[in-house]
Design a protein around this motif. Structure first.
Motif, mmCIF file in Angstrom:
data_model
loop_
_atom_site.group_PDB
_atom_site.id
_atom_site.type_symbol
_atom_site.label_atom_id
_atom_site.label_comp_id
_atom_site.label_asym_id
_atom_site.label_seq_id
_atom_site.Cartn_x
_atom_site.Cartn_y
_atom_site.Cartn_z
ATOM 1 N N ASP A 102 -30.198 -2.423 -24.194
ATOM 2 C CA ASP A 102 -29.749 -1.180 -23.686
ATOM 3 C C ASP A 102 -30.819 -0.452 -23.349
ATOM 4 O O ASP A 102 -31.917 -0.636 -23.893
ATOM 5 N N GLY B 38 -22.367 1.375 -18.077
ATOM 6 C CA GLY B 38 -22.682 -0.079 -18.142
ATOM 7 C C GLY B 38 -23.694 -0.522 -17.079
ATOM 8 O O GLY B 38 -23.693 0.056 -16.019
ATOM 9 N N VAL C 66 -23.392 7.900 -20.465
ATOM 10 C CA VAL C 66 -23.527 6.392 -20.723
ATOM 11 C C VAL C 66 -22.649 5.574 -19.704
ATOM 12 O O VAL C 66 -21.716 6.014 -19.002
ATOM 13 N N ALA D 214 -19.678 -0.240 -22.747
ATOM 14 C CA ALA D 214 -20.300 1.197 -22.813
ATOM 15 C C ALA D 214 -19.433 2.161 -23.192
ATOM 16 O O ALA D 214 -20.052 3.300 -23.922
ATOM 17 N N VAL E 211 -25.729 0.548 -20.794
ATOM 18 C CA VAL E 211 -25.482 -0.483 -21.895
ATOM 19 C C VAL E 211 -25.148 -1.829 -21.371
ATOM 20 O O VAL E 211 -24.600 -1.872 -20.515
#
Length: 275
Positions: free
Chosen positions: A270, A96, A94, A19, A126
């Motif tokens: 994603d 993970g 953003v 990420a 991500v």
């Protein structure tokens, strides 16, 4: 859409490292500022907190560019991430998808989902590995014909200008299960699906025509989001799926929020969720 500030939150796991790399690529491509954040729970002992601080420095050196702003905070994980995003006026957050319970003990699915649901700015989740120079190649835009969906699609397209963009709408007959319980046969339900598709297809095609740039492909088909959207993402080899998180009325928030949650839960690529 001008991307000015990107915030990426990491729990120091390998998945969160991807990420960070994705956020760095996007920030560099758009000339945006990048902030890398990790949050330590207040319960973390002082000696382990010091160790985690060193781990954070190593994580940042491995995954983030030298020009990134780095912040290590202590507090409730979800609330601290959201507060930092608001304080920075971040244009993109953003995360993970799933952490490995790194030192921050943070992103184990539900934290990511909670932050994505509550964030005031778009959230990119991500899942896939990223190379230093890789861009998204194929982007699936999951839409209805609302203004909220249009804004989500436009943000996703502006974020990924070099990608192939596919507008996708999945049409479901409301109350299919109840109709079956009342004795309606599958052929009758198929007829209702076809009628629903015939009604919505021109609206989705008109929706796509209003987007700038115009998407490469428009797909309208039957099914539920949790089954049809992952299948479409796989069929078109999409490495990013974009969806809105909801709109102004309570009913629409529940409906579209359910689609966003379904995409986040079932799609393997994603996911970008745009409020």
């Amino acid at each position: 859409m001008r991307l000015r500030r990107v915030l990426v939150a990491t729990d120091l796991s390998e998945g969160a490292g991807a990420a960070v790399r994705r956020a760095a690529n996007l920030a560099a491509a758009h000339g945006a500022e990048l902030t890398v954040l990790s949050v330590l729970p207040p319960s973390l002992a002082q000696d382990l907190s010091t160790f985690a601080g060193h781990a954070f420095d190593s994580h940042v050196a491995t995954h983030a560019p030298a020009w990134a702003d780095v912040r290590l905070r202590t507090g409730p994980v979800s609330g601290t991430i959201l507060a930092e995003a608001a304080d920075l006026a971040a244009d993109l957050l953003v995360l993970g998808a799933n952490g490995d319970r790194g030192f921050a003990g943070a992103f184990v699915g539900h934290t990511t989902a909670n932050v994505a649901h509550a964030s005031g700015c778009p959230v990119l989740v991500v899942r896939t590995p990223v190379n230093d120079a890789s861009d998204y190649a194929t982007v699936l835009l999951a839409v209805d014909d609302s203004d909220e969906a249009r804004r989500a699609a436009e943000f996703g397209m502006a974020l990924t200008p070099s990608a192939v963009h596919i507008v996708a709408h999945v049409s479901v007959v409301i109350g299919e299960h109840l109709l079956r319980l009342r004795g309606l046969g599958e052929s009758d339900i198929d007829d209702l699906r076809e009628a629903s598709l015939a009604e919505i297809r021109p609206r989705i095609e008109a929706f796509a025509a209003r987007l700038d740039p115009r998407p490469d492909t428009v797909v309208v088909g039957p099914g539920t989001p949790q089954r049809a959207l992952p299948e479409l993402a796989s069929r078109y080899l999409a490495d990013l799926v974009v969806t809105g998180s909801g709109s102004s009325t309570r009913f629409e928030r529940v409906l579209l929020g359910g689609v966003a949650q379904s995409v986040l839960r079932h799609v393997r690529s994603d996911v970008l969720i745009v409020r």
